[in-house]
Design a protein around this motif. Structure first.
Motif, mmCIF file in Angstrom:
data_model
loop_
_atom_site.group_PDB
_atom_site.id
_atom_site.type_symbol
_atom_site.label_atom_id
_atom_site.label_comp_id
_atom_site.label_asym_id
_atom_site.label_seq_id
_atom_site.Cartn_x
_atom_site.Cartn_y
_atom_site.Cartn_z
ATOM 1 N N TYR A 1 0.997 -1.301 -0.152
ATOM 2 C CA TYR A 1 0.261 0.143 0.429
ATOM 3 C C TYR A 1 1.035 1.603 0.002
ATOM 4 C CZ TYR A 1 -3.942 -3.281 1.475
ATOM 5 O OH TYR A 1 -5.184 -4.048 1.430
ATOM 6 N N ASN A 2 0.416 1.755 -1.086
ATOM 7 C CA ASN A 2 0.602 3.142 -0.525
ATOM 8 C C ASN A 2 0.246 4.448 0.479
ATOM 9 O OD1 ASN A 2 3.428 3.204 -3.006
ATOM 10 N ND2 ASN A 2 1.126 3.166 -3.889
ATOM 11 N N ILE A 3 1.392 5.532 1.629
ATOM 12 C CA ILE A 3 0.249 5.801 2.847
ATOM 13 C C ILE A 3 0.845 7.323 2.648
ATOM 14 C CG2 ILE A 3 0.569 5.331 5.076
ATOM 15 C CD1 ILE A 3 -0.514 3.140 4.202
ATOM 16 N N MET B 1 3.288 0.716 2.168
ATOM 17 C CA MET B 1 2.718 -0.467 3.552
ATOM 18 C C MET B 1 2.694 -1.773 3.226
ATOM 19 S SD MET B 1 0.358 -0.792 5.655
ATOM 20 C CE MET B 1 -1.424 -0.635 4.736
ATOM 21 N N LYS B 2 3.493 -2.696 3.777
ATOM 22 C CA LYS B 2 3.524 -4.222 3.287
ATOM 23 C C LYS B 2 3.198 -5.051 4.133
ATOM 24 C CE LYS B 2 7.003 -3.815 0.055
ATOM 25 N NZ LYS B 2 9.256 -5.005 -0.516
ATOM 26 N N ALA C 1 -4.328 5.158 3.096
ATOM 27 C CA ALA C 1 -3.800 3.923 2.265
ATOM 28 C C ALA C 1 -4.257 4.015 1.153
ATOM 29 C CB ALA C 1 -3.657 2.937 3.049
ATOM 30 N N THR C 2 -3.634 3.508 0.184
ATOM 31 C CA THR C 2 -3.659 2.788 -0.930
ATOM 32 C C THR C 2 -3.675 1.521 -2.091
ATOM 33 O OG1 THR C 2 -2.419 4.587 -2.493
ATOM 34 C CG2 THR C 2 -4.849 5.460 -1.958
ATOM 35 N N LEU C 3 -3.894 0.967 -2.214
ATOM 36 C CA LEU C 3 -4.017 -0.475 -2.615
ATOM 37 C C LEU C 3 -2.537 0.103 -3.534
ATOM 38 C CD1 LEU C 3 -3.418 -3.742 -2.555
ATOM 39 C CD2 LEU C 3 -5.710 -3.892 -3.411
ATOM 40 N N GLN D 1 3.063 6.371 -6.039
ATOM 41 C CA GLN D 1 2.643 7.032 -4.752
ATOM 42 C C GLN D 1 2.539 8.665 -5.261
ATOM 43 O OE1 GLN D 1 4.576 7.796 -0.803
ATOM 44 N NE2 GLN D 1 2.899 8.373 -0.378
ATOM 45 N N THR D 2 1.248 8.438 -6.186
ATOM 46 C CA THR D 2 1.076 9.612 -6.146
ATOM 47 C C THR D 2 0.794 11.128 -4.719
ATOM 48 O OG1 THR D 2 -0.715 8.843 -7.805
ATOM 49 C CG2 THR D 2 -1.113 11.155 -7.695
#
Length: 846
Positions: free
Chosen positions: A156-158, A192-193, A214-216, A224-225
């Motif tokens: 996930y991007n945080i 995040m893993k 969080a985005t998958l 990551q935007t």
């Protein structure tokens, strides 16, 4: 005695069989089976481990008793996972044994095998136990790299993390959820893993509860935007409200109105940190949000509304500025991800179709027009062009590509339309591997970072407890008022936040690794970055590293004929030979546009050379031994041959049975970039530049002189190179070894730092070396060493600066010179300065 059939009834559970066998184990003799063979075979099919209740001797039982008692028998094959890892840091076979013993202590492990020669770990474990394996190996002091992907592991991007303590808070919160098996959050990369059984939406919701987004990360969404929000808007409004309240306190506005403005500003700026603090406390995490929230609320409780509002406002401003700054470091990877296009033109019959790269298979034909980026790795089958490979190798000069040449995704087709047969899927391309390795490298903690994290984990709770004691004990001892000491305690709470210290190392490492990646160098972790910064001796393999690795014609010496006549005869003799030196001469002559003569009756003379009839005369090409056997007068020739051989070159003699027509010398030539690269290394502080080669002393001496090398070691076998590396280390030198990543593997592993060159398209080099130079030359090595040294300097600067600011703040609390807002400013201000200092590494140029 043989046990009864009842013991091994296959209708019963394996657990019962085991218990039955264990009960009668005392009756076993050394060669007795506990079950019949037929039943034993059936039970074996039901078990998932090597140890069985059948066919085990008394002695074997004693040795494996611990494993048998530990093992949980299962009939469900799906409950087990097989994983393969690469282990870095093993010095000898005993290290492999240490890892095996350490992992065998884990209950989840069913089977483990470590191969020292391949540095690979194969393990069979219970489902969802992969993180236990990785943590155990790390605790044993080794670095572990997963080669088998965990099917349940998602990335996930945080967004919204302010420092490393935020990452820890997310981990602690998610660890309280039963459906989450393992979680790892990296602040530096914003990733995040997570290994979880619940839905993605639930995870996103849980992360949102503690104030983060969080985005998958999916196949098509690996970057990551950047977060687009109105944080500055709320900060500006809060600042205006605080200013109005402050002005109102000196005008006719009622104190109640000023307090209301301060409170409104606190709510506006403090909502997110207070919400995050609530979940951090629930997760038993003491992060910066908790400390700042307690300080702000405490200030309000004692009537210091201006102080509380200022604390919250400065904290919000500081964290927003930190986020904007840290985004630059994450962009170093995001820019790599954007290099390869998302779509490609695919030839289907006679038509062209545009398809997403994810939908393109191996062996499909893609078309790349002039000026376009190449979308996938492949091989040119039609056309020729110049390709700019700078995104992959860092080389600024375009490389000419013809039919049969390999091209890489992300490189730019300068001119000429080309058709490419795809050789790798989008997730397996060289650029994809580079991105993966760089991300993995940025997530690994360097020794300095690990030390700082450990220090911070002790420092924060100690200061927190000290703050509580300061609030309670002095007033009880009548050493001052409760309000006075409560205020000092709040100041201590703010100073307890080690944000600048924790962030000092990872941001520098991420910046340095990102810079290196953009310049065609893979540094596979902060550990190796730090090691590179302390290297003072570099050993080079000669062939293919310092030299081109292929022979070239270096001198032509004709006797009583022209150069062209000698070369024409040589071409006629050698063009039917498959010997590497013969091919070198043939290619050289053809490049000069010289044609061969009419020849026939070609014959190879084993170990000596070749012969052929050329225009009616028999000519020979070979070594000195060939012509000595023909009893030709060679006195004048031998002197020339010896002088050429003393230079480390191979001599091909051309002649007949009667006289010598001339000499052609061939040798491995030094790379054009070698001398400049080695001189640059010496200028940046490398004391010893050493060459290792299997060639004779004459060749080694010649190359070392040309390349301006300090020391050389010749006539070495692979194991001899290892001995030389150890010898240099025993001399007190910190040694790096530069080779091709395959043939020099033992020496690369023995050195303090292994550097492979020519890694573009070479999976082995990218997997085995600590640092990979993607281009097939040494130009990037001085930049890498310079960058590493600069990174070490900046890390030390950041750590000392962070500690000094903390100690000054602590010292100013008790005389009453420090205010709450100054304490916040010292923390957030220091963090911003540390980040900006680390960002300088992104600007380091060659």
């Amino acid at each position: 005695m043989i046990m009864s059939d009842k013991c091994c009834d296959t209708n019963k559970s394996v657990e019962n069989d085991q218990a039955c066998c264990n009960t009668n184990m005392k009756d076993l003799t050394s060669n007795t089976n506990c079950c019949s063979n037929d039943h034993a075979n059936k039970i074996e099919e039901k078990k998932e481990v090597k140890q069985t209740c059948c066919n085990v001797t008394k002695e074997e039982y004693r040795q494996s008793k611990v494993d048998i008692n530990r093992t949980v028998f299962s009939t469900d094959k799906e409950s087990l996972d097989k994983f393969e890892y690469l282990i870095h840091g093993m010095d000898c076979p005993s290290c492999a044994l240490t890892i095996e013993k350490g992992l065998n202590r884990l209950k989840a492990v069913r089977e483990v095998k470590v191969n020292y020669n391949t540095a690979k770990l194969h393990v069979l474990v219970h489902r969802n136990s992969a993180f236990e394996i990785e943590n155990q190996v790390k605790q044993l002091g080794f670095t572990i790299e997963a080669l088998t992907k965990n099917k349940n592991l998602q990335t996930y991007n945080i967004e919204g993390m302010d420092c490393g303590s935020c990452a820890k808070s997310i981990e602690n919160h998610l660890n309280t959820i039963s459906s989450v098996k393992s979680v790892s959050v990296n602040f530096s990369t914003g990733k995040m893993k997570l290994d979880h059984e619940n839905s993605v939406d639930e995870i996103i919701s849980e992360v949102a509860k503690i104030g983060f987004k969080a985005t998958l990360q999916t196949k098509g969404n690996t970057s990551q935007t950047p977060k687009k929000n109105n944080e500055f808007g709320s900060i500006i409004v809060s600042g205006v409200l605080i200013a109005l309240g402050f002005i109102g306190s000196y005008t006719d506005i009622s104190p109640m109105m000023s307090t209301f403005l301060y409170a409104f500003a606190m709510v506006l700026s403090g909502y997110k940190p207070v919400k995050s603090a609530f979940y951090s406390i629930r997760s038993r995490s003491l992060d910066m949000n908790v400390l700042m929230s307690v300080a702000a609320i405490g200030a309000a409780l004692i009537g210091e509304w201006l102080e509380g509002a200022t604390v919250v406002w400065l904290f919000a401003l500081g964290t927003t500025l930190q986020n904007k700054s840290i985004e630059h470091t994450r962009n170093s990877i995001r820019n790599l991800m954007d290099l390869a296009p998302a779509e490609a033109w695919v030839r289907v019959g006679e038509t062209l179709t545009k398809k997403p790269v994810e939908d393109i298979s191996i062996d499909e034909i893609i078309i790349v027009k002039p000026g376009d980026k190449i979308p996938l790795d492949g091989e040119i089958i039609v056309g020729e062009s110049s390709v700019n490979q700078a995104p992959i190798t860092g080389e600024s000069i375009p490389v000419d590509k013809n039919i049969g040449d390999s091209v890489y995704a992300g490189s730019i087709n300068e001119n000429g339309s080309i058709e490419i047969k795809v050789t790798k899927l989008v997730e397996d391309t060289t650029i994809a591997k580079i991105i993966h390795l760089v991300e993995e490298a940025q997530e690994q903690k360097a020794p300095t970072q690990a030390f700082v994290d450990k220090f911070a984990s002790i420092y924060t709770p100690v200061v927190f407890i000290l703050a509580l004691l300061v609030m309670i004990i002095p007033p009880l001892l009548t050493l001052g008022s409760w309000g006075e000491w409560f205020y000092k305690g709040l100041e201590l709470l703010v100073v307890a936040c080690p944000c600048a210290l924790v962030i000092s190392t990872p941001v520098a490492i991420v910046s340095a690794i990102g810079n290196a990646a953009r310049n065609g160098v893979l540094i596979k972790g902060g550990t190796f970055l730090e090691t590179a910064g302390s290297i003072n001796a570099i050993a080079f393999d000669k062939t293919g590293t310092l030299t081109e690795g292929k022979p070239a014609v270096t001198e032509i010496k004709p006797y009583n004929m022209t150069d062209n006549e000698l070369l024409s005869i040589a071409l006629t003799l050698e063009e039917h030979s498959s010997h590497p030196i013969a091919k070198t001469i043939v290619n050289y002559v053809k490049e000069k546009g010289i044609s061969s003569k009419k020849g026939d009756l070609y014959k190879s003379i084993v170990g000596k050379g070749v012969q052929a009839t050329v225009e009616g005369n028999v000519y020979y090409a070979g070594n000195l031994k060939l012509f000595e056997d023909m009893n030709i007068a060679l006195d004048h020739v031998k002197k020339d041959v010896e002088s050429i051989q003393n230079l480390g070159r191979t001599v091909v003699i051309i002649g007949t049975k009667h006289d010598i027509k001339g000499l052609i010398s061939v040798s491995d030539t030094i790379r054009k970039t070698t001398v400049h690269a080695l001189n640059s290394l010496k200028q940046i502080g490398v004391k010893q530049v050493v060459m290792l080669t299997g060639d004779n002393d004459g060749t080694a001496r010649l190359i070392s002189k040309e390349a301006n090398i300090n020391r050389y070691f010749s006539e070495l076998l692979p194991e001899d190179k290892v001995s030389v590396i150890k010898q240099l280390q025993n001399e007190g030198l910190k040694v790096a070894m530069v080779g091709d990543g395959i043939n020099d593997a033992p020496a690369l592993a023995t050195a303090d730092l292994g550097i492979a060159m020519g890694g573009a398209g070479t999976d082995t080099a990218m997997e085995t070396a600590d640092i990979v130079l993607m281009a097939d030359n040494l130009e990037k090595l001085p930049h890498t060493m310079k960058l590493s040294r600069k990174a070490l300097t900046i890390i030390k600067q950041n750590i000392w600066f962070s500690l000094i600011i903390k100690f000054i703040a602590l010292a100013l609390i008790f005389p009453g010179w420090l205010t709450l807002w100054l304490a916040v400013l010292s923390d957030t201000g220091a963090a911003i300065i540390v980040i900006l200092n680390a960002l300088r590494l992104l600007k380091v140029k060659q």
